[in-house]
Design a protein around this motif. Structure first.
Motif, PDB file in Angstrom:
ATOM      1  N   ASN A  70       5.804  31.087 -41.428  1.00 29.89           N
ATOM      2  CA  ASN A  70       5.756  31.181 -39.967  1.00 29.89           C
ATOM      3  C   ASN A  70       7.180  31.245 -39.423  1.00 29.89           C
ATOM      4  OD1 ASN A  70       6.729  28.380 -39.660  1.00 29.89           O
ATOM      5  ND2 ASN A  70       4.687  27.840 -40.438  1.00 29.89           N
ATOM      6  N   PRO A  71       7.352  31.611 -38.139  1.00 31.50           N
ATOM      7  CA  PRO A  71       8.700  31.712 -37.563  1.00 31.50           C
ATOM      8  C   PRO A  71       9.469  30.392 -37.583  1.00 31.50           C
ATOM      9  CG  PRO A  71       7.118  32.920 -36.215  1.00 31.50           C
ATOM     10  CD  PRO A  71       6.317  32.146 -37.215  1.00 31.50           C
ATOM     11  N   GLN A  72       8.760  29.262 -37.499  1.00 31.54           N
ATOM     12  CA  GLN A  72       9.440  27.968 -37.519  1.00 31.54           C
ATOM     13  C   GLN A  72      10.141  27.749 -38.857  1.00 31.54           C
ATOM     14  OE1 GLN A  72       6.206  28.359 -36.352  1.00 31.54           O
ATOM     15  NE2 GLN A  72       6.927  28.303 -34.227  1.00 31.54           N
ATOM     16  N   ALA A  73       9.482  28.180 -39.940  1.00 30.98           N
ATOM     17  CA  ALA A  73      10.091  28.050 -41.271  1.00 30.98           C
ATOM     18  C   ALA A  73      11.336  28.929 -41.372  1.00 30.98           C
ATOM     19  CB  ALA A  73       9.076  28.440 -42.339  1.00 30.98           C
ATOM     20  N   ALA A  74      11.283  30.111 -40.751  1.00 41.04           N
ATOM     21  CA  ALA A  74      12.440  30.999 -40.755  1.00 41.04           C
ATOM     22  C   ALA A  74      13.601  30.385 -39.979  1.00 41.04           C
ATOM     23  CB  ALA A  74      12.058  32.358 -40.158  1.00 41.04           C
ATOM     24  N   GLU A  75      13.293  29.733 -38.847  1.00 38.24           N
ATOM     25  CA  GLU A  75      14.326  29.095 -38.040  1.00 38.24           C
ATOM     26  C   GLU A  75      15.001  27.967 -38.810  1.00 38.24           C
ATOM     27  OE1 GLU A  75      13.298  27.832 -34.134  1.00 38.24           O
ATOM     28  OE2 GLU A  75      12.645  29.805 -33.483  1.00 38.24           O
ATOM     29  N   VAL A  76      14.213  27.168 -39.511  1.00 36.75           N
ATOM     30  CA  VAL A  76      14.768  26.083 -40.317  1.00 36.75           C
ATOM     31  C   VAL A  76      15.712  26.644 -41.383  1.00 36.75           C
ATOM     32  CG1 VAL A  76      14.203  24.268 -41.999  1.00 36.75           C
ATOM     33  CG2 VAL A  76      12.829  24.519 -39.919  1.00 36.75           C
ATOM     34  N   PHE A  77      15.374  27.827 -41.901  1.00 33.81           N
ATOM     35  CA  PHE A  77      16.180  28.485 -42.932  1.00 33.81           C
ATOM     36  C   PHE A  77      17.448  29.104 -42.332  1.00 33.81           C
ATOM     37  CE2 PHE A  77      17.121  31.744 -46.160  1.00 33.81           C
ATOM     38  CZ  PHE A  77      16.957  31.003 -47.330  1.00 33.81           C
ATOM     39  N   GLY A  78      17.461  29.280 -41.001  1.00 35.23           N
ATOM     40  CA  GLY A  78      18.638  29.815 -40.328  1.00 35.23           C
ATOM     41  C   GLY A  78      18.474  31.207 -39.760  1.00 35.23           C
ATOM     42  N   GLN A 146      16.065  34.381 -19.831  1.00 32.06           N
ATOM     43  CA  GLN A 146      16.535  35.035 -21.049  1.00 32.06           C
ATOM     44  C   GLN A 146      17.696  34.268 -21.656  1.00 32.06           C
ATOM     45  OE1 GLN A 146      15.565  36.828 -23.366  1.00 32.06           O
ATOM     46  NE2 GLN A 146      16.157  38.958 -23.108  1.00 32.06           N
ATOM     47  N   MET A 147      18.595  33.742 -20.805  1.00 33.50           N
ATOM     48  CA  MET A 147      19.721  32.969 -21.310  1.00 33.50           C
ATOM     49  C   MET A 147      19.254  31.675 -21.967  1.00 33.50           C
ATOM     50  SD  MET A 147      22.210  34.966 -20.780  1.00 33.50           S
ATOM     51  CE  MET A 147      23.754  34.102 -20.980  1.00 33.50           C
ATOM     52  N   VAL A 148      18.174  31.093 -21.459  1.00 35.03           N
ATOM     53  CA  VAL A 148      17.593  29.903 -22.104  1.00 35.03           C
ATOM     54  C   VAL A 148      17.073  30.260 -23.489  1.00 35.03           C
ATOM     55  CG1 VAL A 148      15.740  28.180 -21.998  1.00 35.03           C
ATOM     56  CG2 VAL A 148      17.010  28.770 -19.921  1.00 35.03           C
ATOM     57  N   GLU A 149      16.411  31.422 -23.605  1.00 30.85           N
ATOM     58  CA  GLU A 149      15.908  31.870 -24.904  1.00 30.85           C
ATOM     59  C   GLU A 149      17.060  32.053 -25.892  1.00 30.85           C
ATOM     60  OE1 GLU A 149      12.362  33.006 -26.089  1.00 30.85           O
ATOM     61  OE2 GLU A 149      12.571  31.166 -24.958  1.00 30.85           O
ATOM     62  N   ILE A 150      18.141  32.642 -25.416  1.00 31.68           N
ATOM     63  CA  ILE A 150      19.297  32.855 -26.282  1.00 31.68           C
ATOM     64  C   ILE A 150      19.905  31.517 -26.699  1.00 31.68           C
ATOM     65  CG2 ILE A 150      21.642  33.816 -26.370  1.00 31.68           C
ATOM     66  CD1 ILE A 150      20.602  36.035 -24.461  1.00 31.68           C
ATOM     67  N   ALA A 151      19.947  30.559 -25.761  1.00 29.17           N
ATOM     68  CA  ALA A 151      20.523  29.247 -26.055  1.00 29.17           C
ATOM     69  C   ALA A 151      19.750  28.517 -27.160  1.00 29.17           C
ATOM     70  CB  ALA A 151      20.546  28.394 -24.784  1.00 29.17           C
ATOM     71  N   LYS A 152      18.445  28.767 -27.277  1.00 32.58           N
ATOM     72  CA  LYS A 152      17.643  28.107 -28.316  1.00 32.58           C
ATOM     73  C   LYS A 152      18.209  28.359 -29.708  1.00 32.58           C
ATOM     74  CE  LYS A 152      13.062  28.221 -26.092  1.00 32.58           C
ATOM     75  NZ  LYS A 152      11.705  28.800 -26.192  1.00 32.58           N
ATOM     76  N   SER A 153      18.722  29.565 -29.928  1.00 32.27           N
ATOM     77  CA  SER A 153      19.216  29.921 -31.263  1.00 32.27           C
ATOM     78  C   SER A 153      20.450  29.122 -31.651  1.00 32.27           C
ATOM     79  CB  SER A 153      19.513  31.423 -31.331  1.00 32.27           C
ATOM     80  OG  SER A 153      20.569  31.759 -30.452  1.00 32.27           O
ATOM     81  N   PHE A 154      21.131  28.524 -30.675  1.00 29.63           N
ATOM     82  CA  PHE A 154      22.329  27.744 -30.951  1.00 29.63           C
ATOM     83  C   PHE A 154      22.002  26.300 -31.342  1.00 29.63           C
ATOM     84  CE2 PHE A 154      23.878  31.273 -28.528  1.00 29.63           C
ATOM     85  CZ  PHE A 154      25.147  31.528 -29.010  1.00 29.63           C
ATOM     86  N   LEU A 155      20.722  25.956 -31.338  1.00 37.46           N
ATOM     87  CA  LEU A 155      20.316  24.580 -31.625  1.00 37.46           C
ATOM     88  C   LEU A 155      20.081  24.333 -33.112  1.00 37.46           C
ATOM     89  CD1 LEU A 155      17.816  24.061 -28.660  1.00 37.46           C
ATOM     90  CD2 LEU A 155      20.237  23.461 -28.746  1.00 37.46           C
ATOM     91  N   SER A 156      20.117  25.394 -33.941  1.00 38.52           N
ATOM     92  CA  SER A 156      19.897  25.234 -35.379  1.00 38.52           C
ATOM     93  C   SER A 156      21.098  25.796 -36.144  1.00 38.52           C
ATOM     94  CB  SER A 156      18.619  25.969 -35.798  1.00 38.52           C
ATOM     95  OG  SER A 156      18.702  27.336 -35.467  1.00 38.52           O
ATOM     96  N   ASP A 157      21.070  25.635 -37.461  1.00 34.30           N
ATOM     97  CA  ASP A 157      22.155  26.145 -38.314  1.00 34.30           C
ATOM     98  C   ASP A 157      21.959  27.647 -38.484  1.00 34.30           C
ATOM     99  OD1 ASP A 157      24.235  26.444 -40.047  1.00 34.30           O
ATOM    100  OD2 ASP A 157      23.169  25.651 -41.789  1.00 34.30           O
ATOM    101  N   LEU A 158      22.485  28.404 -37.559  1.00 39.28           N
ATOM    102  CA  LEU A 158      22.197  29.826 -37.467  1.00 39.28           C
ATOM    103  C   LEU A 158      22.937  30.638 -38.535  1.00 39.28           C
ATOM    104  CD1 LEU A 158      20.683  31.904 -35.670  1.00 39.28           C
ATOM    105  CD2 LEU A 158      22.776  32.089 -34.320  1.00 39.28           C
TER     106      LEU A 158
END
Length: 491
Positions: A70-78, A146-158
């Motif tokens: 799922n997308p959550q697993a992908a986010e955890v992976f970066g 949209q800027m809030v959506e972009i900011a979400k990506s900065f909350l994990s090890d990207l």
């Protein structure tokens, strides 16, 4: 990180949408992914991030096969995917949206608001924007959301960031800030997949470009080794010699006019539109353009002012009143306001004109179907048939359905708010051609657009708004991007 998508295929039932796709994504590189709406770009990225399973092929990350559940697993992976359509909960606050499903808790299992606020503030600082964390996100502008959506990506090890039309709702200033962020991420080793139809952006910030068409990869090459004409030809499979069709409509008498309109975010707005004329509204995000149109259509309340059609004062207190008076309104946010995503193409197109198909108290199914099929064919809506749900269509085809809905009421005046937002270059030209055809029939058209080349290429006159007021109205012959921006930014 190096991601190799090898021989990827995907079918939805008997509909094959991807076939034999190979794509290489590398750290520290901005890779453009281009193609017409429905080419398969978003589907390919959804397979990468685990939203859809592939029907065939494999994903190899740093030499090892990988498939996310799922997308959550992908986010955890970066790997983070910022979608074109905002994935927000409108009734929750900005802070709640940022940390939904990833809440920070203290050792007692209680939400650590202080830690979340600190992390959120850092994310917005990286973007160079200021947004109230306690604001209800549904009350924000589309650009702010949209800027809030972009900011979400900065909350994990990207490690890899996928961006699908990220600047579609951003102001020029927000876009420039985003480009600086992208350069910073690239320098730090983050790989970026950049999906966009805006050619100037592709050549400004990307290192290489892959073109897709009809579920196939047509070509991949360095951005510096291609040009606009070549990309367009590969995207659409044909030459498009002129991006903005020549306008041949004859401009007649004044049909629509407003006098001294005032609302919550605008004041003393007056303008006229003649038959066959396209009046564009330009200005920065938050200048009041959309708010004026929403008030004219009866969505938001007018505090004062007069609306006239053919010289007669009209009372419009709701969208139903506006439709009854012959006003059509293609809204900025098609997903939430322009369409019922669970309804079919047919149901969406006939929504504002259903009553016209009632004869002697009975709904005429045959006439309704012929009407919808004729409009769908004219607008080249790509679908299995008119009973397909709108939510399953690509963004560009959804936009065509909204446009068909309003063309179907034979409008006396048509308002188009960002009509080509998130639409590919081929579909854009089709929409411009339709706008021209409506103008030739004498329909006065009001177009709100943040795309200045589009404003200059399509309109007859340009009304520029600044802080809730019309700063000036320019004739096309005297207008330029510099003059528009000067009016939009200076008191």
């Amino acid at each position: 990180m190096k991601i190799e998508m090898q021989n990827i295929s995907k079918s939805f039932g008997s509909n094959k949408v991807l076939e034999g796709i190979d794509l290489l994504i590398k750290s520290g590189e901005v890779h453009a992914l281009m193609g017409e709406n429905g080419a398969g770009k978003s589907t390919l990225m959804n397979i990468l991030t685990g939203l859809f399973p592939a029907s065939g092929g494999e994903i190899v990350i740093d030499g090892k096969q990988k498939r996310f559940s799922n997308p959550q697993a992908a986010e955890v992976f970066g790997i983070s995917f910022i979608h074109q359509e905002m994935n927000t909960w409108p009734d929750l606050t900005v802070l709640e949206n940022l940390f939904l499903g990833r809440e920070i808790k203290n050792k007692f299992g209680i939400l650590d608001n202080k830690a979340m606020r600190k992390k959120a503030a850092y994310a917005f600082e990286q973007l160079g924007v200021t947004i109230d964390l306690d604001a209800v996100i549904g009350k924000l502008s589309v650009g702010q959301q949209q800027m809030v959506e972009i900011a979400k990506s900065f909350l994990s090890d990207l490690k890899i960031l996928i961006m699908d039309e990220p600047t579609a709702a951003l102001t020029e200033r927000e876009t420039e800030r985003l480009f600086k962020v992208i350069e910073g991420l690239k320098a730090s080793g983050v790989g970026i997949v950049y999906i966009s139809h805006r050619m100037e952006e592709i050549f400004k910030i990307t290192d290489c470009v892959t073109v897709m068409r009809d579920g196939l990869v047509i070509d991949t090459k360095k951005t510096s080794e291609t040009n606009v004409d070549e990309l367009v030809r590969k995207m659409v499979g044909r030459e498009i010699s002129d991006y903005y069709p020549e306008k041949t409509a004859q401009i007649g008498d004044v049909v629509f006019e407003v006098e001294n309109l005032s609302g919550e975010r605008f004041k003393d707005v007056s303008f006229q539109v003649k038959s066959g004329e396209i009046l564009a509204f330009a200005g920065l995000m938050g200048a009041g353009r959309t708010e004026v149109m929403r008030a004219i259509f009866g969505i938001d309340k007018l505090q004062s002012g007069v609306i006239k059609i053919n010289g007669q004062v009209k009372s419009i207190n709701s969208p139903a009143d506006a439709i009854h008076q012959g006003i059509g309104f293609l809204t900025e946010n098609r997903k939430e306001e322009g369409l019922v995503l669970d309804f079919s193409i047919r149901e969406n197109i006939t929504l504002p004109s259903n009553y016209d198909f009632v004869k002697r108290g009975i709904f005429d199914e045959k006439t309704s179907l012929e009407f919808v099929e004729r409009l769908s064919e004219r607008l080249k809506v790509k679908a299995t048939d008119v009973n397909q749900t709108v939510g399953s269509l690509s963004g560009g085809n959804q936009q065509k359905v909204v446009l068909a809905k309003w063309i179907g009421i034979a409008p006396k005046v048509l308002i188009l708010d960002e009509p080509t937002r998130g639409v590919d270059v081929g579909a854009k030209r089709e929409i411009y051609q339709l706008i021209n055809e409506l103008a030739e029939r004498g329909v006065p058209i009001i177009m709100v657009s943040s795309d200045l080349p589009e404003v200059l290429g399509v309109s007859d006159r340009i009304a520029v708004m600044h802080e809730g007021k019309i700063a000036g109205i320019l004739d096309k012959s005297e207008a330029s991007q510099e003059k528009i921006m000067q009016l939009a930014t200076v008191n």
